[in-house]
Design an enzyme around this catalytic site. Structure first.
Site, PDB file in Angstrom:
ATOM      1  N   LYS A 306      40.256  44.495  37.210  1.00 11.12           N
ATOM      2  CA  LYS A 306      39.338  44.829  38.296  1.00 11.12           C
ATOM      3  C   LYS A 306      38.567  46.118  38.025  1.00 11.12           C
ATOM      4  O   LYS A 306      38.904  46.918  37.162  1.00 11.12           O
ATOM      5  CB  LYS A 306      40.089  44.893  39.627  1.00 11.12           C
ATOM      6  CG  LYS A 306      40.471  43.490  40.117  1.00 11.12           C
ATOM      7  CD  LYS A 306      40.712  43.398  41.588  1.00 11.12           C
ATOM      8  CE  LYS A 306      40.810  41.935  42.003  1.00 11.12           C
ATOM      9  NZ  LYS A 306      41.154  41.785  43.424  1.00 11.12           N
ATOM     10  N   ARG A 341      48.907  38.311  40.312  1.00  8.38           N
ATOM     11  CA  ARG A 341      47.888  37.338  39.895  1.00  8.38           C
ATOM     12  C   ARG A 341      47.099  37.955  38.739  1.00  8.38           C
ATOM     13  O   ARG A 341      46.456  38.992  38.911  1.00  8.38           O
ATOM     14  CB  ARG A 341      46.968  37.020  41.082  1.00  8.38           C
ATOM     15  CG  ARG A 341      45.869  36.008  40.809  1.00  8.38           C
ATOM     16  CD  ARG A 341      45.043  35.783  42.076  1.00  8.38           C
ATOM     17  NE  ARG A 341      43.980  34.804  41.861  1.00  8.38           N
ATOM     18  CZ  ARG A 341      42.764  35.090  41.422  1.00  8.38           C
ATOM     19  NH1 ARG A 341      42.444  36.350  41.151  1.00  8.38           N
ATOM     20  NH2 ARG A 341      41.866  34.138  41.273  1.00  8.38           N
TER      21      ARG A 341
END
Length: 371
Positions: A306, A341
């Site tokens: 991210k 995840r």
């Protein structure tokens, strides 16, 4: 005047013996907590904060305003709640250790691997098989990009993308989740063999979604996003205190799911790292992850590759964020998160296995001490 209470674990230890038994097993996992902050928030501001240990918690809770008592007792019970395994088709996913969810994007514009597995379905199948072989407990299939600025996708196109991928994953015996916020896509995905719904809107985007999940009796992951009810998930962020605001918002979405007939044991929660949150917001949430066990559901953490990793790493490109992704995944494991995840399954599973070895060894570190 409005009062809210929060019980945040702030002292994590290798095992209960290091505190002479005065520690709890956090959410039935491999993390133990011995010190807690009991925080009273009044009209959005922190009014009081007490420190407690397991043997003094009853005394602290007895000092709280009467209207907070039941919620505080529920949170304290939730912190020690061991979650039952998920039965996902032929696979059982247990939560006595952290599990890894592998990402399979069949999108044209994902921030990480957009187009790779949409244009080449055989490559997508091979990638899914490799993730299962590497130890992914669940394969999460997504057809719509949720990156900032991504355009909404018509549900028909999304179904066309995800159904073949889900069928392929289910055909190889994998446990499959579908990453979608649309009821029609959920229905098509479940019919194709998906076992779990992963809704980035927390079932707030589509009015039919909660009904679909309740009727299917399947597990669902509810994620926090400030713009969940609209088209732009990242819009409308306005936090007084991001940790408590996200906690309250997830509790509200959980309560809405329960009211819709979804079983408590079928609900997972995700704080939504990166969705309508600044770097400071994301760091605060990750540091506060143990608090979210007080809601009483398994936690899903999505931090892989991210933007925050790039922001902390001289603007490292997406493909150069493995080290940061592993660091954040292990931070989640240290906080007792049940599911991480990730894009890089093999590397994360290896990190988890080493992490588990350290945890197992820690339980005998004090075995030769008296008492």
């Amino acid at each position: 005047m409005s009062d809210s209470i929060y019980i945040r674990p702030i002292g994590l230890v290798p095992g209960p013996q290091s505190e002479h038994g005065n520690a709890i097993r956090l959410a039935g996992g491999m993390v133990y907590a011995s010190r807690f902050a009991v925080i009273l928030r009044r009209d959005g501001q922190i009014a009081e904060r007490w420190l407690a240990a397991p043997d003094t918690m009853a005394q602290v809770l007895g000092q709280l305003p009467e209207e907070c008592g039941a919620e505080a007792e529920a949170q304290w019970a939730n912190l020690t709640l061991a979650h039952p395994p998920l039965e996902l088709g032929a696979r059982t996913v247990r939560f006595d250790q952290p599990q890894v969810m592998g990402i399979l994007n069949v999108t044209s514009d994902s921030f990480s691997d957009g187009g790779t597995f949409l244009d080449d379905r055989e490559a997508g199948r091979d990638h899914a098989a490799a993730m299962v072989e590497a130890g992914a407990a669940i394969i999460d299939v997504g057809g719509e990009s949720t990156r900032p600025g991504a355009k909404p996708l018509w549900e028909g196109d999304e179904i066309e993308r995800v159904v073949p991928a889900i069928e392929a994953c289910a055909g190889m015996g994998a446990a499959v989740s579908v990453d979608t916020r649309k009821a029609a896509v959920m229905e098509a995905a479940l019919a194709a063999g998906a076992h779990l719904i992963n809704d980035v809107s927390g079932l707030a985007h589509d009015p039919r979604s909660a009904e679909v999940v309740a009727a299917a009796g399947c597990p669902v992951a509810l994620m926090h996003a400030p713009g969940a009810a609209g088209e732009d998930l990242h819009a409308g962020a306005d936090y007084g205190n991001v940790v408590f605001d996200v906690f309250d918002a997830l509790r509200a979405r959980r309560d809405a799911a329960l009211a819709a007939g979804i079983a408590a044991g079928n609900i997972l929660l995700d704080p939504g790292i990166g969705f309508g949150k600044s770097l400071a917001d994301n760091l605060a949430l990750i540091n506060a992850l143990p608090l979210f066990h007080a809601l009483g559901h398994p936690l899903l953490l999505g931090v892989s590759r991210k933007r925050m990793i790039g922001a902390l790493s001289h603007e490292a490109e997406v493909g150069e964020r493995l080290g940061g992704s592993i660091a954040l995944a292990v931070k989640g494991m240290d906080a007792g998160v049940q599911l991480v995840r990730v894009h890089d399954v093999a590397e994360t599973v290896q990190a988890r296995n080493v992490w588990r070895g350290l945890r197992d060894a820690a339980l005998t570190d004090f075995a030769d001490l008296p008492g």
